[in-house]
Scaffold this active site. Sequence first.
Site, mmCIF file in Angstrom:
data_model
loop_
_atom_site.group_PDB
_atom_site.id
_atom_site.type_symbol
_atom_site.label_atom_id
_atom_site.label_comp_id
_atom_site.label_asym_id
_atom_site.label_seq_id
_atom_site.Cartn_x
_atom_site.Cartn_y
_atom_site.Cartn_z
ATOM 1 N N GLU A 104 0.840 -1.210 0.000
ATOM 2 C CA GLU A 104 0.000 0.000 0.000
ATOM 3 C C GLU A 104 0.869 1.252 0.000
ATOM 4 O O GLU A 104 0.627 2.201 -0.747
ATOM 5 C CB GLU A 104 -0.926 -0.023 1.220
ATOM 6 C CG GLU A 104 -1.686 1.276 1.469
ATOM 7 C CD GLU A 104 -1.752 1.637 2.935
ATOM 8 O OE1 GLU A 104 -1.377 2.769 3.288
ATOM 9 O OE2 GLU A 104 -2.178 0.787 3.750
ATOM 10 N N HIS A 105 1.891 1.289 0.847
ATOM 11 C CA HIS A 105 2.801 2.438 0.881
ATOM 12 C C HIS A 105 3.473 2.648 -0.475
ATOM 13 O O HIS A 105 3.589 3.772 -0.972
ATOM 14 C CB HIS A 105 3.885 2.223 1.941
ATOM 15 C CG HIS A 105 3.445 2.474 3.344
ATOM 16 N ND1 HIS A 105 4.102 3.334 4.186
ATOM 17 C CD2 HIS A 105 2.414 1.968 4.068
ATOM 18 C CE1 HIS A 105 3.517 3.347 5.367
ATOM 19 N NE2 HIS A 105 2.487 2.514 5.318
ATOM 20 N N GLY B 166 -30.404 1.732 27.830
ATOM 21 C CA GLY B 166 -31.595 2.199 28.513
ATOM 22 C C GLY B 166 -32.001 1.313 29.665
ATOM 23 O O GLY B 166 -31.264 0.418 30.108
ATOM 24 N N GLU C 134 5.812 3.317 11.788
ATOM 25 C CA GLU C 134 4.415 3.094 12.157
ATOM 26 C C GLU C 134 4.312 1.989 13.215
ATOM 27 O O GLU C 134 3.534 2.090 14.164
ATOM 28 C CB GLU C 134 3.612 2.730 10.912
ATOM 29 C CG GLU C 134 2.125 2.672 11.130
ATOM 30 C CD GLU C 134 1.348 2.455 9.847
ATOM 31 O OE1 GLU C 134 0.130 2.236 9.939
ATOM 32 O OE2 GLU C 134 1.952 2.497 8.756
#
Length: 956
Positions: free
Chosen positions: A94-95, A322, A172
């Site tokens: 992808e990079h 709820g 990363e």
Amino acid sequence: MRLTVSGRGLRPLVSGFVLLLLLAACASLPGATVQQPVQSPNDDYDYRYLTLANDMQVLLISDPGAPKAAAALDVQVGSGDNPPGREGLAHFLEHMLFLGTDKYPDAAEYEQFITEHGGSRNAYTSFEHTNYFFDIQAEHLPEALDRFAQFFIAPRFDAQYVEREKNAVEAEFQMGLTSDPRRGLDVLQELINPEHPFHQFTVGSLETLADRTGSTIRDELLTFYERHYSANMMRLVVFGAQSLDELEALVAPVFEQVPNKDFEPDPIEAPLFPEQSLPMLVKIQPQATLRQLEVSFPVADYRSDYKVNPLAYLGNLVGHEGKGSLLSQLKAEGLAESLGAGSGLGWRGGALFSVSITLTEAGAERYERVLQLLFSYLDMLREQGPQQWLYEEQSRLAELEFRFHEDSTPMNYVSSLASGMHYYEPVDTLRGPYLMSRYDRQMLNELLGDVAPGNALVVFSDDSVETDQVSEFYGVPYARQQVAGEQLARWTAPVRHAELDLPPPNEFIPDDVSLVPLADEAVSLPTLLLDETRLSVWFAQDHEFRIPKGATYINFRSPEVGQNVQQTAAALLYTALLKDAVNEFSYPALLAGLNFELYKHAQGISLRISGYNDKQIRLLDRLLEVIQQPDFDPERFANIRADRIRSLANAIAKRPSSQVMDDLREALLHGEWGEQPLIDALAELELADLEAYATAFWAGATAETLVFGNYEPSVVPALAQRLRELLPTDGAAPTLPPLRVTRLAEDEALQFVVDVPHDDSVVAWYLQGRDQSWHDRAATALTGQIIKSGFFQQLRTEQQLGYVVSAFPWPQLDVPGLVLLIQSPNTSAVDVVAAMESFMAAVSGSLDQSQFERHRAALVGEILRPDKNLWERAEFYWQSIAKKQYQFDGRRQLVAAVSALSREQWNDYYDEVFLRRRQSLQVVAPGRWQAVPDGYGPRLHDAADIKQTNPAFLID
């Protein structure tokens, strides 16, 4: 709350309904098969669904008035397809696709072209998908598409960038080492069946992407690309201002060049967990102060059954907040703060249904009681069986959401659609995420049968747990054990004193979705209809979007906010307690498309209600009733205070660059304090102190209100009367202290050295504009536009200084400023700043006239970008009112100032303000190098010192 994963993020999972086809089939180029998706009555785009001659499926979207075009291509390949032993290869690929193609070999060319023409681009890799997307000024779509298409026709994979970009993947990976979600995923992947592809590490690192004897990583990239990147596995969405015929003529000839290799992914037949390994208990030591229980159940892959959408049905029930809900009972026993439920992972052949519970301190000590309650709630669902009325209620809500579909940004829209096209039939491409149109009792029963204790993976995260293993990639301490016998019996023992039940019918589902008549077509800007000493109301009808929704925003200002850290802490805790007190009755409103927010801001507390206007008054009355007469439970007070303290303490687990930006913000904004002072102030607050604070706050309160949307003017008097009951009835309104932003003097440099517990170095270099004039704002914003692409390309792609590399304008309360930000795992802060200096020095000399004009036009286009929906318009009006820009012409004034700048004028401003006589504040986290650049002013270690020793811009 119920959540599901789509691509990288979590979003609410909803349902939908069937509509008539609204468009007829259009003429198409030879070789393309055309189908027409069903669209919302509120959607005025034109659509065409094509299958090209190479079997690529394409969705074209035409909006003749669009200022921005966008495109996304989703390849059904992801980290689950990595070859054994090559973890991270799909992500690395992808990079690499951004870094040059045969037709456009310059690695910087795509980024530069997109940025110079007002656009942005990105991509992500998930388990099954790699999704590429961009946007751009609409008139430049043809050239951008041609560049984009080359990614999938002829990428270069230049050897020099293969070597460099591995460092970005490593950065990363290193950045995520303190991220508890990534650390938890690392443990989960170790527990998964080694024969299942999700067992693999996904991000990649220098080690996993290294060349090996007889096999270079570039060779394996090429092999992977040639195998998986096939046209039949791709889904393309293109959004533009051209007609459908023009878009097809633009897209088809280019994208039909993408080779079709007739690739079909291998089936995943291995079970996610080895046989007989469940139920399993896993204990993890988190990086942050995290107390969490996550229970996951392997279930069937229901993606082809999207018209039934059983996971949405179950997620809505388990995640309900709820009365009678699991979370309500957990809160009543003081065991939990929040809960989310839904599908967290899917693959070819299965999925995980997960329930994530944030525990209190008592909940961590009694986590087995939490499990008892969860399993008892699931037992109750099985005993009562699927409820058709609940299913139909969810379906009705989704029908409304699709019927009144609202536009989002083109880039987000195309990215989401491209991913979904793999799973929905062409006719359902648009409505697929909303569909819940076929009640199937047997399927729902089968799902309920799978979410049983014997099929559970229980992950308990708390820093007190004992561990005996460490995960391979992120070094996470953990322990695991199979659960059986007495332990399993405790988990499944019948619970006592628990009020668990199905939710009651939702009282907030709108009945009236008609549009009110417009009072005056010529008046659409907000008008001040009420102006009293302590109360003002601005009103405007929506003339453009015409949906049965509206926004009522109320800003309660008081001098009891922001003047010291004790006030700030009290305001934060007070709003948290109020939200908790109303959550049980407001949650059904949220499900019914009626949202509310209550939050502290710099001068007070804001209450926002938005959504369908039919039941807004009902919700507002109940909210104001609680605000007027709160009855805070001492135990809930203690738990919520502890939760706020824990959240602040967990700042150490945030991305280092985010921590540094928080420090910069604290140094600039008066009334902002760091985590530790807030923690200390919260720890000293008692319930009596908070009640006294609330009294003081309302004694000095004023209210400024905006009512915008599908309303008639007659709502204003009734709303005003309700608000008057909260406000003092006599005396003049107190004078509010002005907002303040630290003002740096010309040629002043300060250095703020911060302690971030991470090996990476981080530099956030803030350069303040000269003043608050429109000229200064324009010149600073234009500087950000001009430098952002080159800064990224030079310092990240070429020099590989880190994964986080960005330059951007960063105005604070309209005081203009610029930030250069780098987080580096391989370079000291000294060398990072040197690289920043070299880049800044070269900017103006490398900019020719045509580039300048393109950047100026791009910025003007972005400022004038039309609001996409009612909420963007409401936000613009609301911010304008807060800034006292009562002509609502701030965009026009900024555009006029940008348009007036010549290249020479901008160059003079850049040279004077950002090079020679800077107003500079450099925030530095030294990382493992413990080195700080010299020559950038006195070194300070406390934001308070910066604010005390510098004057401030005063913002009225």
